[in-house]
Design a protein around this motif. Structure first.
Motif, mmCIF file in Angstrom:
data_model
loop_
_atom_site.group_PDB
_atom_site.id
_atom_site.type_symbol
_atom_site.label_atom_id
_atom_site.label_comp_id
_atom_site.label_asym_id
_atom_site.label_seq_id
_atom_site.Cartn_x
_atom_site.Cartn_y
_atom_site.Cartn_z
ATOM 1 N N GLU A 181 0.874 -1.144 0.122
ATOM 2 C CA GLU A 181 0.093 0.039 0.042
ATOM 3 C C GLU A 181 0.907 1.189 -0.093
ATOM 4 N N SER A 182 1.814 1.083 0.829
ATOM 5 C CA SER A 182 2.631 2.351 0.940
ATOM 6 C C SER A 182 3.468 2.499 -0.566
ATOM 7 N N ALA A 183 3.687 1.453 -1.152
ATOM 8 C CA ALA A 183 4.633 1.258 -2.544
ATOM 9 C C ALA A 183 3.466 1.850 -3.700
ATOM 10 N N ARG A 184 2.425 2.192 -3.362
ATOM 11 C CA ARG A 184 1.652 2.848 -4.411
ATOM 12 C C ARG A 184 2.138 4.258 -4.333
ATOM 13 N N LYS A 185 2.792 4.722 -3.382
ATOM 14 C CA LYS A 185 2.942 6.209 -3.557
ATOM 15 C C LYS A 185 4.502 6.567 -3.713
ATOM 16 N N VAL A 186 5.379 5.550 -3.300
ATOM 17 C CA VAL A 186 6.836 5.606 -3.490
ATOM 18 C C VAL A 186 7.463 4.406 -3.837
ATOM 19 N N PRO A 187 8.626 4.479 -4.542
ATOM 20 C CA PRO A 187 9.106 3.203 -4.942
ATOM 21 C C PRO A 187 9.947 2.756 -3.637
ATOM 22 N N ILE A 188 9.647 1.334 -3.424
ATOM 23 C CA ILE A 188 10.277 0.673 -2.312
ATOM 24 C C ILE A 188 10.846 -0.777 -2.717
ATOM 25 N N VAL A 189 12.191 -0.864 -2.407
ATOM 26 C CA VAL A 189 12.544 -2.248 -2.416
ATOM 27 C C VAL A 189 12.615 -3.140 -1.178
ATOM 28 N N ALA A 190 12.258 -4.158 -0.964
ATOM 29 C CA ALA A 190 11.909 -4.683 -0.097
ATOM 30 C C ALA A 190 12.647 -6.388 -0.254
#
Length: 272
Positions: free
Chosen positions: A115-124
Motif C-alpha cells: 500500500e505504501s509502495a503505491r506512493k513511493v518506490p520501495i525495494v524490500a
C-alpha cells in the motif's frame, strides 16, 4: 550525491550501513535515526555507532522529523517489521523512496508495505546480498530442470540472537522452489518430530539452526537416487548485506512508485 537516511543506526546492520555509506563517494548520510526514546538520541551518529569518528549527523528518534530537515533522496531501513511498516508509511507521506531489509513480515504486513509502495518506490528483500539473490535464481532453475524426481530441502543457520525462524531468506528460497516445481506453501514442512512416516511426494523441508555468531548460511539440497546437489551461500560478515542495500538505494532513488525486490535491482532475467 544521493542524500541518504539510515534507520536503526546503532544496531548491527545500521552501524555497518553508516560506515559503508560514509565511505561511498556517491552517497551522503544526511540523517540517522534510532528507536523512540533511545538514550542515543541527540548523540553524533558516527560516535554512537562506534565508527571511530564523528559524522556531524545527530541521531533523531523520529523519522518524520529527520526527513523534514534532511531533504533526503532515500531511506535505508533494517529495523524490524513493526518499525519498518511505520517508516514505510512515513516515507510514503513524504514522497521518499525506501529500501527495507527487515525480515519476519506476515502476509498482512506485506500488503501494508505494498500500500505504501503505491506512493513511493520501495525495494524490500529478506536478504540484500547479491550472492544470495543469485543463489535464489540458480535454485529456481535447478528445480525446474531436475523436476519432481528430486527431493528438495532448505537448511539455514544463524546466530543465537536472531528472532525469526526460519529466516526470511530460507522462506524466500522455499517459496521460489515451490513455484518452480508447481507446488504451494502447503507443501512446505517446517517441523518433523516422532513417527512421521515416509517422506510425502512433493514435500519441501525447511529447517533452522541457531547458535554462536553465525552471520548467515543457507543450503538447498536436491536429493536424487544415486546423486545429490547442494547449493550453498555462506556470509562471513554483514558488509555484503549492507553493500547490497546501498546498491538498492542507488537504484530505487530514481524509480517510479512500486514494490520491488533485489531481482529488479540486479536486472536478473526470468525473475521469480
Amino acid at each position: 550525491m544521493i542524500r541518504t537516511v539510515i534507520t536503526g543506526s546503532t544496531g548491527r546492520m545500521g552501524s555497518t550501513l553508516l560506515r559503508l555509506a560514509r565511505d561511498a563517494k556517491d552517497l551522503q548520510v544526511v540523517a540517522a535515526t534510532v528507536r523512540s526514546g533511545s538514550p542515543a538520541a541527540g548523540q553524533d551518529a558516527g560516535l554512537a555507532a562506534r565508527l571511530g569518528a564523528a559524522l556531524d549527523v545527530l541521531l533523531m528518534d523520529d523519522l518524520e522529523r529527520a526527513l523534514e530537515f534532511s531533504k533526503a533522496d532515500v531511506v535505508v531501513d533494517f529495523t524490524g517489521p513493526e518499525a519498518s511498516l511505520a517508516h514505510a508509511k512515513t516515507c510514503a507521506a513524504r514522497g521518499v523512496p525506501l529500501v527495507v531489509g527487515s525480515t519476519g513480515f506476515s502476509e498482512e504486513d506485506t500488503a501494508k508495505l505494498r500500500e505504501s509502495a503505491r506512493k513511493v518506490p520501495i525495494v524490500a528483500a529478506p536478504n540484500m546480498s547479491v550472492g544470495v539473490n543469485l543463489v535464489i535464481q540458480m535454485a529456481a532453475q535447478l528445480a525446474r530442470v531436475l523436476g519432481p524426481s528430486f527431493d528438495v530441502e532448505v537448511l539455514e543457520a544463524h546466530h543465537r540472537m536472531k528472532k525469526d525462524a526460519p529466516s526470511g531468506t530460507a522462506l524466500k528460497l522455499a517459496e521460489v522452489l515451490a513455484e518452480s516445481l508447481g507446488r504451494t506453501r502447503d507443501d512446505l514442512t517446517f517441523v518433523r518430530d516422532g513417527q512421521t512416516g515416509a517422506r510425502p511426494p512433493g514435500e519441501i523441508g525447511v529447517q533452522a539452526l541457531r547458535g554462536g555468531d553465525v552471520v548467515g548460511e543457507h543450503t538447498v539440497y536436491f536429493f536424487g537416487d544415486g546423486e545429490r546437489i547442494e547449493l550453498t551461500h555462506r556470509a562471513t560478515n554483514r558488509d555484503q548485506f549492507a553493500q547490497g542495500a546501498l546498491r538498492a538505494a542507488r537504484w530505487v532513488a530514481r524509480r517510479a512508485p512500486g514494490l520491488y525486490d533485489m531481482a529488479d535491482v540486479l536486472g536478473l532475467q526470468g525473475k521469480t
